[in-house]
Design an enzyme around this catalytic site. Structure first.
Site, PDB file in Angstrom:
ATOM      1  CG  ASP A 183      31.074  60.351  64.898  1.00 48.38           C
ATOM      2  OD1 ASP A 183      30.752  59.553  64.030  1.00 48.38           O
ATOM      3  OD2 ASP A 183      31.662  59.831  65.975  1.00 48.38           O
ATOM      4  N   GLY A 229      21.952  56.985  73.077  1.00 48.10           N
ATOM      5  CA  GLY A 229      20.390  56.286  73.544  1.00 48.10           C
ATOM      6  C   GLY A 229      20.667  55.173  73.735  1.00 48.10           C
ATOM      7  N   GLY A 230      21.080  54.136  72.355  1.00 47.87           N
ATOM      8  CA  GLY A 230      21.246  52.892  72.372  1.00 47.87           C
ATOM      9  C   GLY A 230      22.403  52.755  71.364  1.00 47.87           C
ATOM     10  NE  ARG A 280      19.833  59.378  74.695  1.00 52.95           N
ATOM     11  CZ  ARG A 280      18.490  58.990  74.370  1.00 52.95           C
ATOM     12  NH1 ARG A 280      17.891  58.917  75.555  1.00 52.95           N
ATOM     13  NH2 ARG A 280      17.900  58.784  73.314  1.00 52.95           N
ATOM     14  CD  GLN A 307      29.210  53.545  70.633  1.00 53.46           C
ATOM     15  OE1 GLN A 307      28.564  52.976  71.238  1.00 53.46           O
ATOM     16  NE2 GLN A 307      29.158  53.717  69.140  1.00 53.46           N
ATOM     17  CG  HIS A 345      16.644  53.049  66.320  1.00 54.48           C
ATOM     18  ND1 HIS A 345      16.255  54.171  65.418  1.00 54.48           N
ATOM     19  CD2 HIS A 345      17.954  53.142  66.456  1.00 54.48           C
ATOM     20  CE1 HIS A 345      17.261  54.724  64.866  1.00 54.48           C
ATOM     21  NE2 HIS A 345      18.312  54.000  65.366  1.00 54.48           N
ATOM     22  CD  GLU A 346      19.666  51.474  69.547  1.00 51.41           C
ATOM     23  OE1 GLU A 346      20.423  50.872  68.529  1.00 51.41           O
ATOM     24  OE2 GLU A 346      19.393  52.909  69.680  1.00 51.41           O
ATOM     25  CD  GLU A 352      21.298  54.785  62.630  1.00 49.22           C
ATOM     26  OE1 GLU A 352      20.110  54.818  63.110  1.00 49.22           O
ATOM     27  OE2 GLU A 352      22.248  54.486  63.345  1.00 49.22           O
ATOM     28  CG  HIS A 358      20.116  49.706  64.003  1.00 49.73           C
ATOM     29  ND1 HIS A 358      20.477  50.258  62.889  1.00 49.73           N
ATOM     30  CD2 HIS A 358      20.183  50.830  64.990  1.00 49.73           C
ATOM     31  CE1 HIS A 358      20.596  51.509  62.975  1.00 49.73           C
ATOM     32  NE2 HIS A 358      20.453  51.987  64.238  1.00 49.73           N
ATOM     33  CD  GLU A 411      23.452  50.128  65.568  1.00 54.71           C
ATOM     34  OE1 GLU A 411      23.205  50.899  66.485  1.00 54.71           O
ATOM     35  OE2 GLU A 411      23.645  50.662  64.438  1.00 54.71           O
ATOM     36  CG  ASN A 412      27.398  47.277  70.473  1.00 53.95           C
ATOM     37  OD1 ASN A 412      27.883  47.566  69.591  1.00 53.95           O
ATOM     38  ND2 ASN A 412      27.476  47.838  71.562  1.00 53.95           N
ATOM     39  CE  LYS A 453      16.659  62.780  71.448  1.00 54.99           C
ATOM     40  NZ  LYS A 453      15.553  61.621  71.666  1.00 54.99           N
ATOM     41  CE1 TYR A 474      19.901  57.500  64.023  1.00 58.10           C
ATOM     42  CE2 TYR A 474      21.273  59.513  63.096  1.00 58.10           C
ATOM     43  CZ  TYR A 474      21.100  58.522  64.102  1.00 58.10           C
ATOM     44  OH  TYR A 474      22.290  57.843  64.677  1.00 58.10           O
TER      45      TYR A 474
HETATM   46 ZN   LIG Z   1      20.307  53.879  64.854  1.00 50.87          ZN
END
Ligand SMILES: [Zn+2]
Length: 587
Positions: free
Chosen positions: A358, A253-254, A539, A125, A280-281, A303, A284, A256-257, A541, A366
């Site tokens: 972060d 959650g995801g 996760r 990540q 969403h991803e 975002e 991106h 976006e690679n 979130k 977002y």
């Molecule tokens: Zn995002």
């Protein structure tokens, strides 16, 4: 200038990264080489890279022979500057290195942390500044690179990357190539016992064998989402769009690679109710991957735009009512979170001086970002705003831009062309001041209004089984749980649980809302489920609100720390970075 990188790309810039890595699951390390191609803007300058938790063994220059290198003093958040002395003929350097237990990007999972329990698993990540913990490079989103890689994995495991897979050669290594320049945080790798199922000719899903068929069904609308996004905002430029469902330890959650979204299994609710995350991803692929925030203070450009596009895709594929429900829930979430943030964290163009990127993480970039774009759509009309967005993506494709760049483009391409309309929205205030401006669009939802009616009946004394809840979807249940009064008692929760079986819910969003209430109102029948969920899912979130709620009382904090002690080794650094603070944990 990116305050979160030691690199000096205006003097020597990395343009391409070529990796050759062995994945050693027993030692939990990757070792091998990174060859970096260089553009030497200042011929006398050394190459300065970012590195953290890396053991650099040697550096060779393409001009021939070893090169001197030095790791500077380590900054707790940024890691060290890795400075390499270059010879005049060097066009690239070859760095021999290995990762360590401090390579926070890499999460090595034991077999029992996977769905099938039959093999280990690794994923990386990179966002925000973790790529420097597994690859020495200029780890700033302002420096885009192309890359290729050879990955040597143990027998029986499959490696995938955010890149085009190439034929395997005699050495058995998995090979990849990414020819479009991407910011370093989008270089990503996963490796485990995984299989692939196609969804369409250009998209499909990777997952462990026991998960992959269900995942394929749950995500079967992905092709329709890609087609919708293209109809709205121009061609998809990354050829394939695949997903990989990771084990539950994945902190997001995801992610976006490019070409390969990394996703949590918690989106697989069984009824497609949580697939907005895929929208969403996917979005991106335009906002974030194609047009990228140049620094982490510009994160809202990634975002805010993506949440806006996500809403538009959801509206096209699943209809206006679904999109409206999700927007109402999001607005409630924003208002609740914003009320607890200090003013500097309520600003879109973030102030991250002295902080990890972060450290200021919240829903503000977002949701407030998306609301600004919805406001612009409202004022200028959907057609004109869509034209603006399509051109914006087109003209900034494969570039990293700042908030100031966006503001200048918005002014010249939209605002100044219709001054009378532009006067209706104070863009500077939206971007640079705290709080939510009064002209923020306020979505409404008839489906959630029905929930409000039933909540009112319940408050007036109706029993749970008398409520009209037939056909309710996830978002309605979330709205119901979020609308329960502060005076809720454990007895009332028991009655609700008997009718609606919240404690047994397999839907991670509904379950998190319910468990938060259980902690707050002392509903101990959910304790075992809470502990199980915290030990299983990584996760952030979900972890953040649950641990935060626990930490509000002395007793709860003790309980939280006891669970955390066991769970922490299973969480990714992205999650522990947040949770350590909440639980006052000394690592
Ligand atoms: Zn995002």
């Amino acid at each position: 200038m990116d305050i979160h990188s030691h690199s000096e790309p205006n003097r020597v810039r990395v343009t391409h990264v070529s990796l050759d890595l062995v994945l050693d699951f027993e030692a939990r390390e990757a070792r091998g080489t990174a060859e970096l191609s260089l553009e030497r803007l200042d011929p006398n300058a050394p190459l300065v890279l970012d590195a953290r938790g890396l053991l650099v063994e040697n550096v060779m220059g393409s001009g021939g022979g070893p090169r001197d290198f030095a790791l500077g003093e380590e900054d707790e958040q940024l890691g060290s500057a890795l400075t390499i002395a270059l010879e005049p003929l060097d066009r690239s350097v070859l760095i021999g290195y290995r990762t360590s237990a401090r390579s926070d990007a890499m999460q090595w999972l034991a077999p029992e942390q996977t769905a099938d329990g039959e093999g280990p698993f690794l994923f990386t990540q990179g966002q925000s500044i973790f790529t420097r913990t597994w690859i020495p490079l200029q780890d700033t989103p302002g420096v885009r690179v192309t890359y290729d890689a050879a990955v040597h994995a143990p027998e029986g495991l499959t490696a995938v990357m955010s890149a085009e897979p190439l034929e395997r050669e005699d050495d058995g290594a998995f090979r990849f190539r990414m020819e479009q320049p991407v910011p370093p945080y989008l270089i990503a790798l996963a490796c485990g016992r995984i299989e692939f199922r196609a969804i369409s000719s250009r998209c499909g899903v990777w997952a462990e064998p026991s998960v992959v068929a269900g995942a394929r069904d749950e995500l079967s609308d992905t092709e329709a989402m890609i087609a919708s996004a293209e109809a709205l905002f121009g061609p998809y430029r990354w050829e394939r769009y695949d997903l990989i469902i990771l084990p539950p330890a994945f902190p997001f959650g995801g992610m976006e690679n490019p070409r390969l979204t990394f996703a949590t299994p918690t989106i697989l609710a069984g009824d497609k109710s949580l697939v907005a995350l895929v929208a969403h991803e996917l979005a991106h692929s335009w906002s974030g991957n194609l047009v990228t925030n140049a620094t982490w203070s510009d994160f809202w450009l990634n975002e805010g735009f993506t949440v806006y596009l996500e809403g538009r895709i959801m509206e096209r594929v699943f209809g206006k009512e679904r999109a409206e429900m999700e927007q109402v829930l999001a607005l409630h979430g924003l208002e609740k979170e914003m009320a607890e943030l200090e003013p500097r964290d309520q600003v879109l163009h973030g102030d991250l001086a002295g902080r990890h990127p972060d450290g200021g993480f919240s829903v503000v970039p977002y949701q407030k970002g998306a609301l600004l774009l919805r406001r612009l759509e409202q004022v200028f009309g959907r057609e004109a705003f869509d034209r603006f967005l399509t051109r914006y993506f087109d003209e900034h494709a494969f570039q990293s831009i700042t908030t100031a760049d966006f503001e200048a483009y918005l002014r010249s391409e939209l605002l100044e062309r219709s001054p009378a309309l532009a006067a209706q929205v104070d863009v500077r205030r939206w971007i640079h001041e705290p709080g939510l401006p009064e002209d923020a669009p306020r979505p409404s939802s008839s489906l959630l209004a029905k929930v409000d009616t039933e909540l009112a009946r319940w408050r007036a004394g109706a029993a749970p089984e008398e409520l009209e809840t037939r056909g309710w979807v996830t978002q309605q249940w979330q709205h119901f749980l979020q609308g329960l009064p502060e005076t809720l008692t454990a007895e009332q929760m028991a009655a609700l649980d008997r009718s609606f079986h919240f404690t047994a819910s397999k839907n991670s969003e509904v379950l998190t809302d319910w468990l938060t209430l259980a902690i707050r109102h002392g509903y101990s029948a959910a304790d075992a489920r809470l502990e199980e969920f915290l030990l299983d899912v990584g996760r952030r979130k979900f972890l953040k609100p649950l641990y935060t709620e626990l930490a509000k009382t002395e007793d709860g904090l003790r309980r939280a720390r006891a669970i955390y002690e066991r769970a922490r080794p299973r969480y990714h650094a992205v999650a522990t970075g947040t949770l350590d603070k909440i639980l006052k944990w000394e690592a």
